[in-house]
Design a protein around this motif. Structure first.
Motif, PDB file in Angstrom:
ATOM      1  N   PRO A   1       0.845  -1.209   0.000  1.00  0.00           N
ATOM      2  CA  PRO A   1       0.000   0.000   0.000  1.00  0.00           C
ATOM      3  C   PRO A   1       0.876   1.254   0.000  1.00  0.00           C
ATOM      4  O   PRO A   1       2.019   1.229   0.472  1.00  0.00           O
ATOM      5  CB  PRO A   1      -0.799  -0.127   1.304  1.00  0.00           C
ATOM      6  CG  PRO A   1      -0.770  -1.587   1.625  1.00  0.00           C
ATOM      7  CD  PRO A   1       0.553  -2.097   1.132  1.00  0.00           C
ATOM      8  N   PRO A   2       0.361   2.369  -0.518  1.00  0.00           N
ATOM      9  CA  PRO A   2       1.158   3.600  -0.592  1.00  0.00           C
ATOM     10  C   PRO A   2       1.757   3.984   0.758  1.00  0.00           C
ATOM     11  O   PRO A   2       1.064   3.975   1.782  1.00  0.00           O
ATOM     12  CB  PRO A   2       0.147   4.645  -1.071  1.00  0.00           C
ATOM     13  CG  PRO A   2      -0.861   3.850  -1.832  1.00  0.00           C
ATOM     14  CD  PRO A   2      -0.968   2.533  -1.113  1.00  0.00           C
ATOM     15  N   THR A   3       3.040   4.305   0.765  1.00  0.00           N
ATOM     16  CA  THR A   3       3.738   4.686   1.981  1.00  0.00           C
ATOM     17  C   THR A   3       4.834   5.688   1.642  1.00  0.00           C
ATOM     18  O   THR A   3       5.049   6.035   0.478  1.00  0.00           O
ATOM     19  CB  THR A   3       4.343   3.442   2.673  1.00  0.00           C
ATOM     20  OG1 THR A   3       4.866   3.814   3.943  1.00  0.00           O
ATOM     21  CG2 THR A   3       5.461   2.845   1.828  1.00  0.00           C
ATOM     22  N   VAL A   4       5.542   6.161   2.663  1.00  0.00           N
ATOM     23  CA  VAL A   4       6.646   7.102   2.485  1.00  0.00           C
ATOM     24  C   VAL A   4       7.943   6.306   2.378  1.00  0.00           C
ATOM     25  O   VAL A   4       8.206   5.429   3.211  1.00  0.00           O
ATOM     26  CB  VAL A   4       6.726   8.097   3.659  1.00  0.00           C
ATOM     27  CG1 VAL A   4       7.949   8.996   3.511  1.00  0.00           C
ATOM     28  CG2 VAL A   4       5.461   8.924   3.736  1.00  0.00           C
ATOM     29  N   ILE A   5       8.742   6.619   1.354  1.00  0.00           N
ATOM     30  CA  ILE A   5      10.007   5.926   1.128  1.00  0.00           C
ATOM     31  C   ILE A   5      11.123   6.956   1.113  1.00  0.00           C
ATOM     32  O   ILE A   5      11.075   7.917   0.331  1.00  0.00           O
ATOM     33  CB  ILE A   5       9.995   5.150  -0.200  1.00  0.00           C
ATOM     34  CG1 ILE A   5       8.804   4.183  -0.251  1.00  0.00           C
ATOM     35  CG2 ILE A   5      11.298   4.381  -0.384  1.00  0.00           C
ATOM     36  CD1 ILE A   5       8.594   3.549  -1.601  1.00  0.00           C
ATOM     37  N   ALA A   6      12.118   6.793   1.963  1.00  0.00           N
ATOM     38  CA  ALA A   6      13.272   7.703   2.024  1.00  0.00           C
ATOM     39  C   ALA A   6      14.458   7.050   1.332  1.00  0.00           C
ATOM     40  O   ALA A   6      14.803   5.905   1.624  1.00  0.00           O
ATOM     41  CB  ALA A   6      13.622   8.019   3.472  1.00  0.00           C
ATOM     42  N   ILE A   7      15.050   7.794   0.395  1.00  0.00           N
ATOM     43  CA  ILE A   7      16.202   7.310  -0.369  1.00  0.00           C
ATOM     44  C   ILE A   7      17.290   8.374  -0.329  1.00  0.00           C
ATOM     45  O   ILE A   7      16.997   9.575  -0.361  1.00  0.00           O
ATOM     46  CB  ILE A   7      15.815   7.017  -1.836  1.00  0.00           C
ATOM     47  CG1 ILE A   7      14.648   6.037  -1.913  1.00  0.00           C
ATOM     48  CG2 ILE A   7      17.000   6.473  -2.612  1.00  0.00           C
ATOM     49  CD1 ILE A   7      14.153   5.788  -3.320  1.00  0.00           C
ATOM     50  N   GLU A   8      18.526   7.942  -0.261  1.00  0.00           N
ATOM     51  CA  GLU A   8      19.646   8.881  -0.324  1.00  0.00           C
ATOM     52  C   GLU A   8      19.746   9.455  -1.736  1.00  0.00           C
ATOM     53  O   GLU A   8      19.620   8.720  -2.719  1.00  0.00           O
ATOM     54  CB  GLU A   8      20.934   8.166   0.047  1.00  0.00           C
ATOM     55  CG  GLU A   8      22.074   9.087   0.396  1.00  0.00           C
ATOM     56  CD  GLU A   8      23.268   8.314   0.927  1.00  0.00           C
ATOM     57  OE1 GLU A   8      24.046   7.792   0.100  1.00  0.00           O
ATOM     58  OE2 GLU A   8      23.413   8.208   2.155  1.00  0.00           O
ATOM     59  N   ALA A   9      19.956  10.764  -1.836  1.00  0.00           N
ATOM     60  CA  ALA A   9      20.034  11.430  -3.147  1.00  0.00           C
ATOM     61  C   ALA A   9      21.396  11.152  -3.780  1.00  0.00           C
ATOM     62  O   ALA A   9      22.337  11.929  -3.650  1.00  0.00           O
ATOM     63  CB  ALA A   9      19.809  12.938  -2.996  1.00  0.00           C
TER      64      ALA A   9
END
Length: 350
Positions: A46-54
């Motif tokens: 389900p839609p969630t928040v995903i944090a990725i290094e730039a």
């Protein structure tokens, strides 16, 4: 499994490490996936928040995951580092990303579209070709000096210099053949560079913001285009000073116990963008220190107190603030207005 509200994802070419938490900040997901499995996993999630290094390919991943309905947040590596525990590994990196994205004051990198990244390629390819041209020019001059042949500085003099080397009988045949080969490489780079710069000028002319920024003294088409392509949304900054600080053009602050200690500029942010602004400001300073002494009263007064290099950095700071104002408001550059403001600042300081 409890509902996942946030996932930190450490990325690489083939392996992706996930660290997810629920609404009570309890760890509910630790998973190591291949690229194909990672996309399949997020398709079903389900839609969630995903944090990725730039980092490399992060914008592409952000666009792909965004299409699946997720909210992707890119975080600069230096902002993630304080949240990574000791004994660094992929799992701890993912955990640090998840923790960093929970901070209310965390700053994020805007996700670029494919068109924006294509435009940025123009700047990257141009920079690479300019570097290659400089390398070839220095190589030619260095080898020629071994045969006692020298020429004045300047790219405009290199073609005639190569022609003279080719006719010089004192240079061995083998060396002349190698100089011809270097000349062909140099001509090819020049041709490719002209093609790239034509595309860059066309992009500049098609963009209204870039054309307005080019009205600022010391800002040409390349710098204007770079500001539009690389700078984030100007409304993300409360003032021009914060924009200049993002570029690394403000002094380092190391104050304590009520004592103000300011040092050299921080040199944070985009190095190439800051370099373009300083080079443009240096050209303006050169005009102000020439025989005609062309420049605003603010700059001329500054040059009486500071060295030309310091004045160039200060002018680059001022140029960045003006650029932010034009990008944030959509106004055109009014030279008379900014010169009058500069004169008022000089009078207030007197």
């Amino acid at each position: 499994m409890n509902q996942i509200i946030r996932i930190g994802m450490d990325t690489s070419k083939h392996i992706f490490q996930l660290h997810g938490v629920d609404a009570s900040e309890q760890v509910v997901l630790r998973k190591r996936l291949t690229r194909k499995a990672m996309l399949e996993f997020f398709t079903k999630l389900p839609p969630t928040v995903i944090a990725i290094e730039a980092c490399g390919a992060a914008h592409h991943l952000a666009r792909e995951l965004g299409r699946l309905g997720h909210t992707v947040k890119l975080i600069a590596p230096q902002l993630v580092k304080p949240y990574v525990p000791r004994n660094k590994n992929d799992g701890r990196d993912a955990e640090g990303l998840c923790e960093a994205s929970s901070r209310p004051r965390m700053r994020y990198v805007p996700v670029k579209t494919a068109e924006q990244q294509a435009a940025l390629m123009l700047l990257g390819v141009r920079e690479q070709l300019v570097g290659r041209r400089t390398q070839l020019s220095n190589t030619i001059r260095g080898h020629a000096a071994e045969f006692g042949l020298t020429e004045a500085k300047g790219l405009d003099k290199l073609a005639a210099f190569l022609a003279a080397i080719e006719r010089d009988e004192r240079v061995p045949v083998l060396a002349r053949e190698l100089f011809v080969m270097l000349a062909r490489q140099y001509d090819q780079v020049q041709t490719e560079l002209k093609a790239i710069e034509a595309k860059l000028r066309a992009w500049h002319r098609a963009d209204a913001t870039s054309r307005r920024l080019a009205q600022i003294p010391g800002v040409g088409p390349v710098t204007a285009a770079a500001l539009v392509m690389k700078a984030p949304d100007p409304h993300a900054f409360r003032s021009g000073r914060l924009f200049a600080a993002w570029l690394g053009l403000t002094p380092k602050d190391h104050s304590t116990a009520g004592k103000t200690r300011l040092g050299k500029i921080t040199r944070a942010g985009d190095e190439r963008l800051r370099q373009l602004l300083v080079v443009g400001a240096t050209a303006v300073v050169k005009q102000a220190t020439g025989k005609r002494r062309r420049g605003s009263r603010w700059l001329l007064d500054l040059l009486q107190r500071k060295t030309p290099k310091q004045a160039a950095v200060a002018l680059a700071n001022k140029t960045a603030r003006i650029a932010w104002k034009l990008m944030a408001t959509g106004e055109d550059y009014d030279r008379a207005r900014f010169d009058a403001k500069s004169d008022a600042e000089v009078a207030a300081a007197a």
